[in-house]
Design an enzyme around this catalytic site. Structure first.
Site, PDB file in Angstrom:
ATOM      1  N   LYS A 119      30.136   6.382 -40.898  1.00  0.00           N
ATOM      2  CA  LYS A 119      29.816   6.441 -42.264  1.00  0.00           C
ATOM      3  C   LYS A 119      28.950   5.064 -42.688  1.00  0.00           C
ATOM      4  O   LYS A 119      27.599   5.226 -43.118  1.00  0.00           O
ATOM      5  CB  LYS A 119      30.944   6.480 -43.089  1.00  0.00           C
ATOM      6  N   SER A 120      29.396   4.004 -42.157  1.00  0.00           N
ATOM      7  CA  SER A 120      28.620   2.726 -42.651  1.00  0.00           C
ATOM      8  C   SER A 120      27.307   2.780 -41.881  1.00  0.00           C
ATOM      9  O   SER A 120      26.317   2.209 -42.327  1.00  0.00           O
ATOM     10  CB  SER A 120      29.409   1.615 -42.189  1.00  0.00           C
ATOM     11  N   THR A 121      27.406   3.363 -40.568  1.00  0.00           N
ATOM     12  CA  THR A 121      25.980   3.245 -39.797  1.00  0.00           C
ATOM     13  C   THR A 121      24.974   4.120 -40.205  1.00  0.00           C
ATOM     14  O   THR A 121      23.753   3.726 -40.536  1.00  0.00           O
ATOM     15  CB  THR A 121      26.422   3.764 -38.400  1.00  0.00           C
TER      16      THR A 121
ATOM     17  N   GLY B 266      50.328   5.218 -42.143  1.00  0.00           N
ATOM     18  CA  GLY B 266      49.665   6.050 -43.013  1.00  0.00           C
ATOM     19  C   GLY B 266      48.128   5.625 -42.953  1.00  0.00           C
ATOM     20  O   GLY B 266      47.312   5.424 -43.710  1.00  0.00           O
TER      21      GLY B 266
ATOM     22  N   GLY C 232      35.443   5.488 -38.120  1.00  0.00           N
ATOM     23  CA  GLY C 232      34.805   5.458 -37.239  1.00  0.00           C
ATOM     24  C   GLY C 232      33.776   6.596 -36.936  1.00  0.00           C
ATOM     25  O   GLY C 232      33.302   6.654 -35.763  1.00  0.00           O
ATOM     26  N   SER C 233      33.609   7.483 -37.949  1.00  0.00           N
ATOM     27  CA  SER C 233      32.897   8.618 -37.970  1.00  0.00           C
ATOM     28  C   SER C 233      31.423   8.244 -37.756  1.00  0.00           C
ATOM     29  O   SER C 233      30.382   9.080 -37.619  1.00  0.00           O
ATOM     30  CB  SER C 233      33.198   9.518 -39.009  1.00  0.00           C
TER      31      SER C 233
ATOM     32  N   LEU D  64      36.023  10.494 -41.274  1.00  0.00           N
ATOM     33  CA  LEU D  64      37.253   9.544 -40.798  1.00  0.00           C
ATOM     34  C   LEU D  64      36.649   8.252 -40.440  1.00  0.00           C
ATOM     35  O   LEU D  64      35.598   8.046 -40.342  1.00  0.00           O
ATOM     36  CB  LEU D  64      37.602  10.286 -39.354  1.00  0.00           C
TER      37      LEU D  64
ATOM     38  N   SER E 165      37.605   8.559 -48.321  1.00  0.00           N
ATOM     39  CA  SER E 165      37.734   9.497 -49.466  1.00  0.00           C
ATOM     40  C   SER E 165      38.264  10.735 -49.077  1.00  0.00           C
ATOM     41  O   SER E 165      37.642  11.957 -48.875  1.00  0.00           O
ATOM     42  CB  SER E 165      36.282   9.708 -50.179  1.00  0.00           C
TER      43      SER E 165
HETATM   44  N1  LIG Z   1      45.604   2.960 -43.501  1.00  0.00           N
HETATM   45  C1  LIG Z   1      44.439   3.326 -43.255  1.00  0.00           C
HETATM   46  N2  LIG Z   1      43.649   4.335 -43.576  1.00  0.00           N
HETATM   47  C2  LIG Z   1      42.297   4.197 -43.048  1.00  0.00           C
HETATM   48  N3  LIG Z   1      41.676   3.352 -43.159  1.00  0.00           N
HETATM   49  C3  LIG Z   1      42.337   2.209 -43.114  1.00  0.00           C
HETATM   50  C4  LIG Z   1      43.728   1.897 -43.368  1.00  0.00           C
HETATM   51  N4  LIG Z   1      43.931   0.689 -43.387  1.00  0.00           N
HETATM   52  C5  LIG Z   1      42.952   0.023 -43.130  1.00  0.00           C
HETATM   53  N5  LIG Z   1      41.816   0.646 -43.260  1.00  0.00           N
HETATM   54  C6  LIG Z   1      40.199   0.396 -43.091  1.00  0.00           C
HETATM   55  O1  LIG Z   1      39.782   0.595 -44.430  1.00  0.00           O
HETATM   56  C7  LIG Z   1      38.537   1.236 -44.369  1.00  0.00           C
HETATM   57  C8  LIG Z   1      38.728   2.586 -45.473  1.00  0.00           C
HETATM   58  O2  LIG Z   1      38.729   2.257 -46.646  1.00  0.00           O
HETATM   59  P1  LIG Z   1      38.054   3.339 -47.838  1.00  0.00           P
HETATM   60  O3  LIG Z   1      37.923   2.555 -49.109  1.00  0.00           O
HETATM   61  O4  LIG Z   1      36.828   4.046 -47.302  1.00  0.00           O
HETATM   62  O5  LIG Z   1      39.363   4.370 -47.722  1.00  0.00           O
HETATM   63  S1  LIG Z   1      39.717   5.541 -48.706  1.00  0.00           S
HETATM   64  O6  LIG Z   1      38.515   6.238 -49.231  1.00  0.00           O
HETATM   65  O7  LIG Z   1      40.555   4.835 -49.962  1.00  0.00           O
HETATM   66  O8  LIG Z   1      40.674   6.477 -47.980  1.00  0.00           O
HETATM   67  C9  LIG Z   1      38.442   1.689 -43.196  1.00  0.00           C
HETATM   68  O9  LIG Z   1      37.002   1.613 -42.728  1.00  0.00           O
HETATM   69  P2  LIG Z   1      36.116   2.666 -42.074  1.00  0.00           P
HETATM   70  O10 LIG Z   1      36.483   2.394 -40.660  1.00  0.00           O
HETATM   71  O11 LIG Z   1      34.583   2.056 -42.344  1.00  0.00           O
HETATM   72  O12 LIG Z   1      36.286   3.919 -42.586  1.00  0.00           O
HETATM   73  C10 LIG Z   1      39.326   1.019 -42.197  1.00  0.00           C
HETATM   74  O13 LIG Z   1      38.591  -0.238 -41.626  1.00  0.00           O
HETATM   75  N1  LIG Z   2      25.175   8.099 -34.696  1.00  0.00           N
HETATM   76  C1  LIG Z   2      25.817   7.291 -33.848  1.00  0.00           C
HETATM   77  N2  LIG Z   2      25.869   7.398 -32.395  1.00  0.00           N
HETATM   78  C2  LIG Z   2      26.185   6.463 -31.779  1.00  0.00           C
HETATM   79  N3  LIG Z   2      27.263   5.673 -31.977  1.00  0.00           N
HETATM   80  C3  LIG Z   2      27.336   5.626 -33.472  1.00  0.00           C
HETATM   81  C4  LIG Z   2      27.027   6.457 -34.290  1.00  0.00           C
HETATM   82  N4  LIG Z   2      27.241   6.233 -35.444  1.00  0.00           N
HETATM   83  C5  LIG Z   2      28.206   5.069 -35.608  1.00  0.00           C
HETATM   84  N5  LIG Z   2      28.262   4.625 -34.167  1.00  0.00           N
HETATM   85  C6  LIG Z   2      29.052   3.757 -33.890  1.00  0.00           C
HETATM   86  O1  LIG Z   2      30.593   4.281 -33.932  1.00  0.00           O
HETATM   87  C7  LIG Z   2      31.260   3.102 -34.577  1.00  0.00           C
HETATM   88  C8  LIG Z   2      31.658   3.437 -35.902  1.00  0.00           C
HETATM   89  O2  LIG Z   2      30.635   3.596 -36.855  1.00  0.00           O
HETATM   90  P1  LIG Z   2      30.846   2.966 -38.324  1.00  0.00           P
HETATM   91  O3  LIG Z   2      29.625   3.427 -38.980  1.00  0.00           O
HETATM   92  O4  LIG Z   2      31.531   1.552 -38.341  1.00  0.00           O
HETATM   93  O5  LIG Z   2      31.926   4.191 -38.932  1.00  0.00           O
HETATM   94  P2  LIG Z   2      32.757   4.360 -40.255  1.00  0.00           P
HETATM   95  O6  LIG Z   2      32.048   3.448 -41.199  1.00  0.00           O
HETATM   96  O7  LIG Z   2      32.825   5.759 -40.434  1.00  0.00           O
HETATM   97  O8  LIG Z   2      34.188   3.761 -39.939  1.00  0.00           O
HETATM   98  C9  LIG Z   2      30.454   1.833 -34.450  1.00  0.00           C
HETATM   99  O9  LIG Z   2      30.681   0.998 -33.305  1.00  0.00           O
HETATM  100  C10 LIG Z   2      28.969   2.618 -34.379  1.00  0.00           C
HETATM  101  O10 LIG Z   2      27.970   1.571 -33.456  1.00  0.00           O
END
Ligand SMILES: Nc1ncnc2c1ncn2[C@@H]1O[C@H](COP(=O)(O)OS(=O)(=O)O)[C@@H](OP(=O)(O)O)[C@H]1O
Ligand SMILES: Nc1ncnc2c1ncn2[C@@H]1O[C@H](COP(=O)(O)OP(=O)(O)O)[C@@H](O)[C@H]1O
Length: 203
Positions: A38-40, A155, A35-36, A33, A106
């Site tokens: 992934k990027s970190t 969505g 905020g889970s 999801l 994904s």
């Molecule tokens: N509708 C909706 N649903 C989910 N996410 C959204 C949406 N709109 C914008 N964002 C932002 O786009 C990031 C996800 O892009 P992805 O290319 O990883 O998405 S996907 O794999 O095609 O579902 C996602 O980044 P992450 O938070 O890093 O996951 C969001 O910042």
């Molecule tokens: N292992 C972890 N422990 C504590 N906080 C984390 C951890 N991984 C990520 N975070 C925090 O959670 C938030 C979302 O992380 P991020 O890597 O941007 O998620 P995603 O790429 O899945 O959206 C960021 O503020 C980040 O600093």
């Protein structure tokens, strides 16, 4: 569909490139999801690999949507095409001999499985960030969950769009007793897997 096209072989192949780098090309596919973490994890893993002298490259969903995938939105068919393209690019990076770290929501199992199918043998390593929606929503670093709950983003994955969790991933990372492991601890778990499977050497 292109017709009359032919495959051009190159004089230096994946085997030679891997020897040069002393590693084996593969794809570490991080799904979960928003905020889970992934990027970190992708950044922490890339840094840990670098300190071990291993070459990696991050393909981040958010970043790729600024360029290669700027024509795509978040409708189901756009997400399908997004994952297909990134799968193809990841395959090229792995063929170059790199440890390619793909970090995308994904959300659809079929699309992740299609990326796995593109790769040879066991060089597709699916990492599932199994963090609760509650945790992701509490983090909400970009304020997107808040907007989604307010109906200002339609969505949004996990709110009003599906996320299909993996059934047979190589690595699952999750909260333990309500605590999320540190990014370094998670990176070390992935590195231990890569080491065990022989991706970090090529002698
Ligand atoms: N509708 C909706 N649903 C989910 N996410 C959204 C949406 N709109 C914008 N964002 C932002 O786009 C990031 C996800 O892009 P992805 O290319 O990883 O998405 S996907 O794999 O095609 O579902 C996602 O980044 P992450 O938070 O890093 O996951 C969001 O910042
Ligand atoms: N292992 C972890 N422990 C504590 N906080 C984390 C951890 N991984 C990520 N975070 C925090 O959670 C938030 C979302 O992380 P991020 O890597 O941007 O998620 P995603 O790429 O899945 O959206 C960021 O503020 C980040 O600093």
């Amino acid at each position: 569909m292109s017709t009359n096209i032919f495959w051009q072989e190159s004089p230096i192949g994946k085997t030679e490139r891997q020897k040069l780098l002393n590693q084996k090309g593969c794809v570490v596919w991080i799904t979960g999801l928003s905020g889970s973490g992934k990027s970190t994890l992708a950044c922490s893993l890339s840094r840990e690999l670098y300190t071990r002298g291993k070459l990696s490259y991050i393909l981040d969903g958010d970043n790729l949507r600024h360029g290669l995938n700027k024509d795509l939105g978040f409708k189901a068919e756009d997400r399908v095409e997004n994952i297909r393209r990134v799968g193809e690019v990841a395959k090229l990076f792995a063929d170059a001999g790199l440890i390619c770290i793909a970090s995308l929501i994904s959300p659809y199992r079929k699309d992740r499985d299609a990326c796995r199918e593109m790769m040879q043998g066991s060089s597709f390593i699916e990492v599932y960030m199994n963090m609760s929606l509650q945790l992701c929503e509490a983090r909400d670093p970009k304020g997107l969950y808040k907007l989604a709950r307010a109906g200002k983003i339609k969505g949004f994955t996990g709110i009003d769009d599906p996320y299909e969790s993996p059934l047979n991933c190589e690595i699952e990372l999750k909260e333990k007793e309500g605590e999320c492991p540190s990014p370094v601890a998670m990176a070390e778990e992935v590195i231990a897997y890569l080491e065990d499977k022989g991706f970090l050497q090529n002698q």
